[in-house]
Design a protein around this motif. Sequence first.
Motif, PDB file in Angstrom:
ATOM      1  N   SER A  53       3.548  10.719  -9.220  1.00  0.00           N
ATOM      2  CA  SER A  53       2.878  11.236 -10.420  1.00  0.00           C
ATOM      3  C   SER A  53       2.251  12.596 -10.167  1.00  0.00           C
ATOM      4  CB  SER A  53       1.813  10.240 -10.888  1.00  0.00           C
ATOM      5  OG  SER A  53       0.813  10.072  -9.898  1.00  0.00           O
ATOM      6  N   VAL A  54       1.637  12.760  -8.980  1.00  0.00           N
ATOM      7  CA  VAL A  54       1.021  14.052  -8.652  1.00  0.00           C
ATOM      8  C   VAL A  54       2.096  15.137  -8.503  1.00  0.00           C
ATOM      9  CG1 VAL A  54      -0.319  15.305  -6.927  1.00  0.00           C
ATOM     10  CG2 VAL A  54      -1.001  13.004  -7.589  1.00  0.00           C
ATOM     11  N   LYS A 100       0.833  -1.211   0.000  1.00  0.00           N
ATOM     12  CA  LYS A 100       0.000   0.000   0.000  1.00  0.00           C
ATOM     13  C   LYS A 100       0.865   1.257   0.000  1.00  0.00           C
ATOM     14  CE  LYS A 100      -3.979  -2.011   2.425  1.00  0.00           C
ATOM     15  NZ  LYS A 100      -4.785  -1.990   3.677  1.00  0.00           N
ATOM     16  N   THR A 126       5.053  15.152  -9.792  1.00  0.00           N
ATOM     17  CA  THR A 126       5.636  15.431 -11.103  1.00  0.00           C
ATOM     18  C   THR A 126       4.781  16.424 -11.879  1.00  0.00           C
ATOM     19  OG1 THR A 126       6.607  13.218 -11.183  1.00  0.00           O
ATOM     20  CG2 THR A 126       6.405  14.403 -13.269  1.00  0.00           C
ATOM     21  N   THR A 127       3.455  16.237 -11.815  1.00  0.00           N
ATOM     22  CA  THR A 127       2.549  17.169 -12.486  1.00  0.00           C
ATOM     23  C   THR A 127       2.699  18.576 -11.922  1.00  0.00           C
ATOM     24  OG1 THR A 127       0.968  15.382 -12.866  1.00  0.00           O
ATOM     25  CG2 THR A 127       0.148  17.623 -13.072  1.00  0.00           C
ATOM     26  N   LEU A 167       2.267   1.745  -3.504  1.00  0.00           N
ATOM     27  CA  LEU A 167       1.255   2.270  -4.418  1.00  0.00           C
ATOM     28  C   LEU A 167       0.982   3.744  -4.135  1.00  0.00           C
ATOM     29  CD1 LEU A 167      -1.270  -0.723  -4.411  1.00  0.00           C
ATOM     30  CD2 LEU A 167       0.415  -0.152  -6.167  1.00  0.00           C
ATOM     31  N   PHE A 168       0.912   4.109  -2.855  1.00  0.00           N
ATOM     32  CA  PHE A 168       0.702   5.515  -2.502  1.00  0.00           C
ATOM     33  C   PHE A 168       1.878   6.372  -2.969  1.00  0.00           C
ATOM     34  CE2 PHE A 168       1.462   8.991   0.518  1.00  0.00           C
ATOM     35  CZ  PHE A 168       0.292   9.721   0.335  1.00  0.00           C
ATOM     36  N   THR A 169       3.096   5.849  -2.806  1.00  0.00           N
ATOM     37  CA  THR A 169       4.275   6.592  -3.254  1.00  0.00           C
ATOM     38  C   THR A 169       4.262   6.795  -4.757  1.00  0.00           C
ATOM     39  OG1 THR A 169       5.552   5.669  -1.418  1.00  0.00           O
ATOM     40  CG2 THR A 169       6.798   6.622  -3.245  1.00  0.00           C
ATOM     41  N   ALA A 170       3.863   5.744  -5.493  1.00  0.00           N
ATOM     42  CA  ALA A 170       3.783   5.886  -6.951  1.00  0.00           C
ATOM     43  C   ALA A 170       2.760   6.955  -7.339  1.00  0.00           C
ATOM     44  CB  ALA A 170       3.411   4.539  -7.581  1.00  0.00           C
ATOM     45  N   SER A 171       1.604   6.956  -6.672  1.00  0.00           N
ATOM     46  CA  SER A 171       0.594   7.985  -6.947  1.00  0.00           C
ATOM     47  C   SER A 171       1.115   9.369  -6.584  1.00  0.00           C
ATOM     48  CB  SER A 171      -0.684   7.688  -6.162  1.00  0.00           C
ATOM     49  OG  SER A 171      -1.194   6.415  -6.475  1.00  0.00           O
ATOM     50  N   LEU A 172       1.805   9.449  -5.451  1.00  0.00           N
ATOM     51  CA  LEU A 172       2.334  10.739  -5.017  1.00  0.00           C
ATOM     52  C   LEU A 172       3.389  11.266  -5.985  1.00  0.00           C
ATOM     53  CD1 LEU A 172       2.231  12.839  -2.736  1.00  0.00           C
ATOM     54  CD2 LEU A 172       4.072  11.574  -1.606  1.00  0.00           C
TER      55      LEU A 172
END
Length: 418
Positions: free
Chosen positions: A125-126, A115, A128-129, A118-123
């Motif tokens: 991407s955010v 978990k 980076t944006t 997965l949270f780190t991967a989402s973070l």
Amino acid sequence: MSTQTLYLIFFGGLVPLMFLGYVLGRQKAITIRSQGIKMHSQPDQYGWFGALYTGLPIITIGVCGVFLYLFGVHAIPPTMLLAAALGVGALTLGLLIKNIQGTTKARDLVEDLIKGMLFTASLVSVLTTFGILLSIIFEALHFFQMQSFFHFIFGLEWSPDTAFLEGAGRADANAAEAKFGAVPIFAGTFYITAIAMVVAIPMGLLSAIFMSEYASSSVRSQVKPFLEILAGIPTVVYGFFAALTVAPLVVKFFAVFGIEAQYQNALSSGIIMGIMIIPFISSLSDDVISSVPQNMRNGAYALGMNKAETIRFVVLPSAMPGIIASILLGVSRALGETMIVVMAAGLRPNLTWNPLEDMTTVTVKIVESLTGDQEFNNPLTLSAFALGLVLFVVTLVINIISVSTIRKFHRKYKVSTL
């Protein structure tokens, strides 16, 4: 020691240690279970517990070392950092295997770690944006300190040649003032995008309806792959086709009616761009339409509707959120296209309603502004960031409108199915 050697040693130590952690953790769990002790988790889960938590500190230290290098901090030698990472990993492996017991909640710990990943991967991407957005905003603000914001947004002439001469140190006192009016560029962008969507939306949606509602399974399995091949063709190939085939055909076609058309024109660029976008709309819409429950179709037939009426009043409204999403993807693809416009529509900012004339788009001017030998801090180069910022805002507005529309269809669909 070279960077390649450091990478080889790093991964050459990481993988064996994680594999060893899996084997030892699983074997320790099997040994404890063989003694009649009740285990919280399965042996394989203890193996993954040993492998993942052995690799976690190694990867963390490696990532920290990379960030230190990127930010110019060279206080820690790479070889010492590599030795520390592998040493901490080996120490962690020993402590994990020693402390594995029947009460160790390996399953929960592994799930928590996954978990977190997965949270780190989402973070990432955010962040980076946001990083991209902030970099564009800062450079755009630098540009607007040199040029008027209102002239950039509402100006009707784009002629930055003098800015290029100033950046190259070749400007004289009699040189004309550089003008950065972006209206012709954005007008060309939206005009070509509109032409592309006029071609892509009907063709893509109709082909999706045919494949999902009318075509047999054998025909669908043969036609859909050929249609999706269009998505894999490089855009430069589309550009060659537009410039060498479509544009001359457009010129000859309108010459029959006595209408003069340029060989570089917005119409041929929009047509080919629309053909390129067809598979994006068709494939996604086909999947969404096919996912509409068959019971809804059967209910419409029971009420006396024919097939065409069922598609119009039941299937398409139910699938509309997905169809809107596919159209939005096509619009975004058209707004970001460069090669087709360069080869078929030209480079000249031209504010006109005539699709038979040449014009250009935002992405083309961004590429043109960032290439060459001009200095980075001159207005011509910085104008690329201002164009990118406005394009980002336009795309954001389109996304907000589409999300609002999708939510309205979702609410209507929920009410209609109660």
